[in-house]
Design a protein around this motif. Structure first.
Motif: not given
Lengths: 260, 358, 308
Positions: C157, C160, C164
């Motif tokens: 996560i 990720l 982003c």
């Protein structure tokens, strides 16, 4: 008063230099004879400083070679060039701002100083003697350039004209055979230019130093130089005595204008 | 008026180029040396020796070394702690493995070990400078950290990882008491400072400064950048290595690799910045400042807070120390980037023209 | 093979975190030519702020995890904006024409100051940041490899989120007018000033963005490791990343981070046992050092030509 102009001492052959996409020099060839004063002229951006930088080993040309006293090099090493007896002043000074005038000119003597680290650390004895011997030489140069009053001043504090003299002094400290001067009179008034001309002529006269000179002031160039090379957009468009160059139509249209 | 040089004419190069050409300076240095060697032993307490004077003397030597590299030659180094470590452990190995090894050669050998290390990790300076060089020197720092932690050979395979020395003596005289430690370090400092000053005002010093100011022009007048930079690393790391050995042997007595961590490197750099880069005296001033400041804050801040009715704990003091430290660095860089040495020179100038303002 | 992939993946995740910190360096350098040594201290400061804010919010009765974190994040971001503004005003503006090394050392001073300030304001214990990251690892690819590969969900996560952030920043730089102004300033301060770009405002913006990046990095690291003083040293770990990737390149920071992360993990596992272990502390640096000798400007950086 005539002087003996000797054989070719420096020969530049087919030098081409580019930075990325920009071609600074295209296939430049000319020679310099011993004891002469050779001027390089041309509009801004013609590649004159780049040419000197190639001779000094600051830039490496992509093509071409330079012959000095019979030895040919495709790439000059800065240190080697200095050892061979070629000294240089810079358009934008390049003095050592943190040091005094005396120290700046003394750095020009470094090439001839032989004491190793240990001797220098002890200083008393051979290192000190060597230091004073070279100091004597530097003081002669300081006398010659008439900057005695400023010898302990940090160069950063001096006015521009005096800094140019220190630059010249540092180059002279190498006792060079060839002196490359990059716009030594830029930004000077008439009096200062006369002084500088006098220094250059004296150096050429007394020590027989060959002088290669980049300069914009046409009066100076026509007056003191023996032969002239003209560059424009990285190409050579003229080569000969001042009179020949003055009457060259290409040079006139590119650079001199109709006044001359 | 007090500092007038009028009338002090020099008639020989020797007189002109001596280290202290102005008479007032000579008197001042003589008085200072007298105070340091004779006066201090009488006045100073044991606490002053161990907390202030001995660290100051050793750090001054280290700062001298760092100044040669950073101040005179312009090569940023964040790895000074590593050089100290190499000097310390190098000296330790010679001392512990060779029975009867005298102290001064041990220290010199430690310095030489640091020199080799310094030249090796100074090689990147031939390709890069500024920030990139700073990162390269950090590599030296972390590598040394690891070397002395993990390679057991360096610490003579002691299980705890920390080493110690004892029974130090010079020419038969033991170095046990604070006073003897202080005098020994002070003498070494004076010798090293003299040699360093000679180097710095000689040909090699000019080469270093030329490289610092404009290395392209330096190359063109015949100075070899490689030789100049590596010699700066060599001389600098020798001095720092010796200081490291002194720090370990004399001040700490027993130590672990963490004594020479990256914090030490930063401390040394700050000494040079605050003291004044490119000045031998700057190293002294900076070392004094950095050594005394934490002690001063430790004593003074609680008192200061008590005036306002607060009681502050030691953690608050240590945080305040960090903040004041950082703020001082920034302040110095803004106000006087040339450090205390420049302030000193300005002070002398004021004394020169007093009672006139300029 | 499975173990190798595990190590590789672990390295990639760790590398992503380094990239986040390196991103802050690159941003500030690109826009102002200042190398911000204080980036690590900013990460610590931001993380401390967020940790304490969420603690206080929780203690004052606000229950919802998402809400607490959102508000704490916003508050911490606000704090970082203040920090950015103060740094620009008090430090950068006074040192505008100084050379790089002076600015570098000034940021060193700022580092110490922020470290002291952060701990004074927010305390020096270890704090938790709980942003709802799942802490249990999962086994994946059980069909391909016997026993499967251990993947840390938290790392995934985090990667990720980092991706982003990078995408957002790239968009910001390429598509918005502020982004364009930033790129102009990075190229040439004086030229940008002469066409009317307000230098000081730009610098505040850049440091704010870097502050937010530091906050995200601090949040993720803090959630993983807990927020403590050693977080400041994470900046020192990220330095080799910018060297490898090139100081002026955002993709360089990412790729450099991944390379360093993977390299560290692999070398520790496969080389470490032969030389006594613990080589993580210098591997990244020595790698960067060797790279410097071969290609000083990094993978994607710009070459510097000296004109005399």
């Amino acid at each position: 008063m005539s002087k003996q102009i000797g054989d070719v001492i420096l020969n530049v052959q087919n030098i081409s230099l580019s930075f990325g996409g920009v071609k600074a020099l295209s296939d430049i060839s000319f020679d310099v004879r011993e004891h002469e004063i050779r001027a390089i002229i041309g509009p801004n951006g013609a590649g004159k400083s780049s040419m000197l930088n190639c001779i000094n080993g600051v830039y490496t040309p992509q093509q071409g070679s330079i012959t000095f006293r019979g030895q040919t090099f495709s790439h000059m090493d800065s240190h080697q060039v200095a050892v061979m007896g070629v000294a240089r002043t810079f358009q934008n000074l390049a003095l050592f701002k943190g040091m005094s005038v005396l120290d700046n000119i003394m750095t020009g003597r470094n090439l001839r100083m032989k004491s190793n680290l240990l001797l220098q650390a002890i200083r008393f004895g051979p290192a000190q003697r060597e230091e004073f011997e070279h100091r004597r030489k530097v003081e002669e140069i300081i006398d010659f350039l008439e900057i005695q009053a400023y010898r302990k001043t940090p160069v950063g504090q001096l006015p521009y004209g005096l800094q140019k003299r220190v630059d010249l002094g540092r180059a002279l400290a190498l006792e060079p055979q060839v002196l490359l001067l990059d716009e030594p009179m830029a930004g000077m008034n008439v009096e200062e230019k006369q002084d500088m001309c006098r220094f250059i002529l004296d150096v050429n006269d007394e020590f027989g130093t060959t002088v290669v000179l980049i300069e914009h002031d046409m009066g100076v160039v026509m007056d003191i130089s023996d032969r002239v090379v003209v560059l424009d957009y990285g190409k050579k468009i003229g080569d000969g005595t001042p009179d020949e160059v003055r009457n060259n139509p290409e040079v006139i249209s590119a650079y001199l204008g109709t006044g001359h | 008026m007090f500092y007038r040089e009028n009338g002090q004419f020099k008639t020989s190069y020797q007189a002109d180029q001596q280290i202290f050409p102005i008479m007032q300076d000579r008197w001042f240095i003589a008085a200072l040396l007298l105070l340091a060697f004779v006066g201090v032993p009488f006045i100073a307490s044991d606490y002053m020796f161990s907390a202030i004077l001995i660290p100051f003397v050793i750090m001054a030597m280290a700062a001298l070394g760092v100044n040669i590299l950073v101040g005179y030659c312009g090569q940023i180094s964040l790895g000074s702690g590593a050089f100290m470590a190499v000097g310390a452990y190098g000296a330790y190995n010679f001392f512990a493995r060779i029975p009867g090894m005298p102290l001064i050669p041990t220290l010199i050998l430690g310095g030489l070990c640091a020199t080799v290390f310094g030249i090796l990790f100074g090689l990147p300076s031939l390709r890069v400078r500024g920030l990139y060089l700073a990162v390269a020197t950090l590599a030296a720092q972390f590598f040394a950290d690891w070397m002395f932690l993990r390679i057991k050979w360096f610490t003579l395979d002691t299980p705890s990882g920390s080493v110690s020395v004892s029974n130090l003596q010079v020419f038969g005289m033991p170095i046990e008491s604070d006073l003897s430690k202080y005098l020994f370090c002070l003498s070494l400092l004076c010798v090293v400072a003299l040699l360093a000053k000679n180097l710095v005002r000689g040909a090699i010093g000019r080469e270093w400064m030329a490289i610092r100011d404009m290395d392209v022009a330096a190359a063109v007048i015949g100075i070899r950048p490689m030789y100049a930079k590596l010699s700066a690393f060599a001389v600098s790391s020798f001095i720092i290595g010796m200081a490291g050995a002194l720090w370990a042997f004399i001040y700490l007595g027993s130590w672990e690799p963490s004594a020479f961590s990256v914090d030490q490197s930063f401390r040394l750099l700050f000494m040079v910045i605050i003291g004044g880069m490119g000045s031998i005296m700057g190293g002294f001033l900076g070392a004094a400042f950095i050594v005394v400041l934490p002690i001063f804050l430790n004593q003074f801040l609680p008192v200061f807070a008590a005036w306002f009715g607060f009681v502050i704990s030691t953690t608050v003091v240590s945080h305040a120390e960090l903040m004041i430290f950082g703020a001082l660095i920034v302040w110095f860089l803004i106000v006087e980037p040339h450090g205390l040495a420049r302030l000193w020179a300005i002070g002398k100038q004021k004394m020169r023209v007093w009672p006139f303002p300029y | 093979m499975g173990f190798f992939l595990e190590t590789l993946l672990g390295g990639l995740m760790a590398g992503m975190l380094y990239s986040l910190v390196a991103l802050g360096f690159v941003l500030i350098f690109k826009a102002s030519g200042v190398f911000n040594f204080a980036q690590g201290a900013m990460v610590l400061f931001a993380a401390l702020a967020m940790a304490r804010f969420s603690e206080w919010l929780n203690a004052s009765g606000l229950g919802n995890l998402w809400l607490v974190n959102l508000i704490a994040f916003a508050m911490a971001a606000g704090v970082m904006f203040c920090v950015a503004w103060v740094i620009e005003r008090l430090v950068l503006r006074q040192l505008v024409n100084q050379e790089g090394t002076t600015l570098l050392m000034a940021t060193l001073g700022i580092t110490y100051f922020l470290e002291g300030l952060g701990q004074s304001l927010f305390g020096s214990d270890i704090y938790k940041i709980d942003i709802g990251m799942p802490k249990e690892p999962v086994m994946a690819f059980e069909s391909t490899f016997p026993g499967g590969i251990l993947i840390n969900q938290e790392d995934l996560i985090a990667a990720l989120i980092a991706a982003c952030l990078v995408a957002l920043l790239s968009l910001f730089f390429q598509k918005t007018s502020t982004g364009r102004a930033l790129r102009a300033v990075a190229d040439d301060h004086q030229a940008a000033q002469s066409i009317g770009i307000p230098l000081n405002r730009i610098w505040v913006i850049v440091w704010c963005v870097a502050g937010v990046v530091a906050l995200v990095a601090g949040m993720i690291w803090g959630s993983k490791l807990g927020v403590q003083f050693s977080l400041a040293t994470v900046a020192l770990r990220a330095l080799p990343v910018v060297i490898l990737g090139g100081l002026t390149s955002v993709p360089g920071a990412i790729i450099g981070g991944l390379i360093i992360g993977v390299g560290e993990k692999l070398s520790e596992v496969y080389l470490g046992p032969y030389v006594g272990g613990g080589i993580e502390i210098w591997f990244a640096y020595v790698l960067a050092l060797l790279f410097l000798l071969v290609r000083p400007q990094g993978l994607f950086g710009e070459k510097i030509i000296d004109r005399v």
